[in-house]
Design a protein around this motif. Structure first.
Motif, mmCIF file in Angstrom:
data_model
loop_
_atom_site.group_PDB
_atom_site.id
_atom_site.type_symbol
_atom_site.label_atom_id
_atom_site.label_comp_id
_atom_site.label_asym_id
_atom_site.label_seq_id
_atom_site.Cartn_x
_atom_site.Cartn_y
_atom_site.Cartn_z
ATOM 1 N N CYS A 119 31.626 34.313 45.243
ATOM 2 C CA CYS A 119 32.890 34.976 44.963
ATOM 3 C C CYS A 119 33.496 35.536 46.256
ATOM 4 O O CYS A 119 32.828 36.233 47.019
ATOM 5 C CB CYS A 119 32.665 36.107 43.957
ATOM 6 S SG CYS A 119 34.149 37.071 43.659
ATOM 7 N N ILE A 138 35.434 37.885 46.500
ATOM 8 C CA ILE A 138 35.610 39.343 46.414
ATOM 9 C C ILE A 138 34.262 40.064 46.501
ATOM 10 O O ILE A 138 34.091 40.999 47.275
ATOM 11 C CB ILE A 138 36.338 39.736 45.106
ATOM 12 C CG1 ILE A 138 37.746 39.110 45.110
ATOM 13 C CG2 ILE A 138 36.422 41.257 44.942
ATOM 14 C CD1 ILE A 138 38.479 39.201 43.783
ATOM 15 N N CYS A 139 33.259 39.615 45.700
ATOM 16 C CA CYS A 139 32.015 40.387 45.639
ATOM 17 C C CYS A 139 30.776 39.581 46.063
ATOM 18 O O CYS A 139 29.658 40.078 45.997
ATOM 19 C CB CYS A 139 31.815 40.939 44.229
ATOM 20 S SG CYS A 139 31.434 39.651 43.032
ATOM 21 N N SER A 146 29.129 37.294 44.655
ATOM 22 C CA SER A 146 28.148 36.850 43.650
ATOM 23 C C SER A 146 28.394 35.380 43.278
ATOM 24 O O SER A 146 29.415 34.787 43.628
ATOM 25 C CB SER A 146 28.198 37.758 42.418
ATOM 26 O OG SER A 146 29.413 37.579 41.750
ATOM 27 N N CYS A 192 33.155 34.667 38.563
ATOM 28 C CA CYS A 192 31.900 35.159 39.140
ATOM 29 C C CYS A 192 31.155 36.037 38.143
ATOM 30 O O CYS A 192 31.690 36.376 37.084
ATOM 31 C CB CYS A 192 32.163 35.914 40.440
ATOM 32 S SG CYS A 192 32.599 37.644 40.211
ATOM 33 N N ASN A 240 30.657 39.026 38.171
ATOM 34 C CA ASN A 240 31.352 40.296 37.931
ATOM 35 C C ASN A 240 32.756 40.084 37.361
ATOM 36 O O ASN A 240 33.624 40.965 37.450
ATOM 37 C CB ASN A 240 31.456 41.095 39.230
ATOM 38 C CG ASN A 240 30.100 41.617 39.669
ATOM 39 O OD1 ASN A 240 29.325 42.104 38.844
ATOM 40 N ND2 ASN A 240 29.794 41.478 40.948
ATOM 41 N N HIS A 279 35.296 38.273 38.337
ATOM 42 C CA HIS A 279 36.473 37.941 39.154
ATOM 43 C C HIS A 279 36.830 36.490 38.842
ATOM 44 O O HIS A 279 35.965 35.610 38.890
ATOM 45 C CB HIS A 279 36.177 38.136 40.652
ATOM 46 C CG HIS A 279 35.888 39.552 41.005
ATOM 47 N ND1 HIS A 279 34.714 39.956 41.607
ATOM 48 C CD2 HIS A 279 36.630 40.677 40.807
ATOM 49 C CE1 HIS A 279 34.745 41.267 41.786
ATOM 50 N NE2 HIS A 279 35.899 41.730 41.313
#
Ligand SMILES: C[S@@+](CC[C@H](N)C(=O)[O-])C[C@H]1O[C@@H](n2cnc3c(N)ncnc32)[C@H](O)[C@@H]1O
Ligand SMILES: [Zn+2]
Length: 294
Positions: A23, A25-26, A28, A40, A42, A44
């Motif tokens: 991801c 953004i994070c 994962s 993802c 999380n 996203h």
């Protein structure tokens, strides 16, 4: 029955390779969800577009390269074989250095409208009997959209080559053709025995066009000393070769050439106008191919 459209086909193709993504953004892991999005752990979510590419940037980026420039580039590469000797040379390099592998994963960093990756993959498959998997990323949505429209069976993503949405050590070959580099990111993505193939312009590159565009001699030549040094600092240079050839273009192709290069941003005055009227022109392509390993 559900009609399978381009977006779904791309999502399906990408789902075979979803494990390479992380991801943006994070960081994962990611999975294809309902042939609609890449999502993802999380939550996203990044949607596939109807043309079949995916935008994995986290902020809106406007680049100076236009749709017209990429269309012109595609036309010249696909219809006039402008970079055919380059594709052949790179395919040969890939075969030579990765000949033991049955399947070769390629990523083109700064792929533009995708023709290089498509042509190189095709030659590696047809002439060297290897299976390739291909990913092309570019920060320009205009370029990636044209790539996705014209070339299927590849993953096309809008992404920053300095901060890519892929896990470590996922690629056998990194292509970086006439585009900026980020060597830390290239190192992170490359498998331990992987290959970086960087193409930079040399002094004769498009010289006929540059001669009519620029009056000042300083702008008429390229210097690549810094590029070579930085490449050498980051990779073990296993080989380098200069590729110089000329292509004869007819008048429609001359028009296309002028549109496809950022050089034409400089001016469209007198000399360029007469160049555009010529029936044909011999254009020099002068490139250096740098081949590096970790
Ligand atoms: C001169 S074009 C070359 C494109 C293509 N490789 C070709 O030879 O036709 C340079 C490309 O680099 C892309 N680019 C510039 N900075 C980038 C970045 N940070 N991440 C991804 N692509 C980038 C531009 O959008 C553009 O498509
Ligand atoms: Zn995430």
């Amino acid at each position: 029955m559900v009609k399978v459209n381009k977006r779904m086909k791309s999502a399906e193709h990408l789902s075979n390779f979803e494990s390479i993504f992380k991801c943006p953004i994070c960081n994962s892991s990611m999975k294809v969800f309902k042939l609609k999005s890449l999502i993802c752990s999380n939550n996203h979510t990044f949607d596939f577009t109807k043309q079949g590419y995916i935008n994995l940037t986290t902020h809106l980026v406007k680049t100076k390269y236009s749709k017209d420039l990429f269309e012109a580039r595609r036309k010249l590469i696909a219809e006039n074989g402008f970079f055919k000797p380059l594709s052949q040379a790179i395919a040969e390099i890939i075969n030579k250095h990765a000949f033991k592998k049955g399947t070769i994963s390629l990523i083109d960093m700064g792929c533009g409208e995708g023709s290089h990756l498509s042509n190189i993959s095709e030659i590696v498959s047809s002439d060297y009997n290897k299976i390739t998997t291909g990913v092309g990323i570019d920060l320009s949505k205009e370029g990636v959209l044209i790539a996705a429209k014209n070339y299927t069976n590849k993953i096309w993503a809008v992404a920053d080559l300095a901060n890519t949405p892929f896990k470590d050590k996922q690629f056998d070959v990194i292509l970086n053709i006439l585009s900026p580099s980020n060597y830390a990111e290239f190192n992170r993505l490359l498998k331990a025995d992987g290959l970086v193939v960087k193409v930079v312009p040399q002094s004769g590159y498009l010289k006929e066009l540059r001669e009519v565009i620029f009056d000042e001699p300083v702008k008429q030549s390229y210097s690549n000393v810094d590029t070579f040094e930085r490449f050498n600092e980051n990779f073990q240079l296993v080989d380098s070769s200069r590729l110089c050839y000329t292509v004869t273009l007819d008048n429609p192709a001359i028009q296309t050439l002028v549109q496809m290069t950022p050089l034409s941003w400089a001016t469209m005055e007198g000399q360029v106008k007469s160049f555009l009227k010529a029936n044909s022109a011999q254009i020099t392509v002068d490139l250096e191919i740098l081949i590096g390993k970790k």
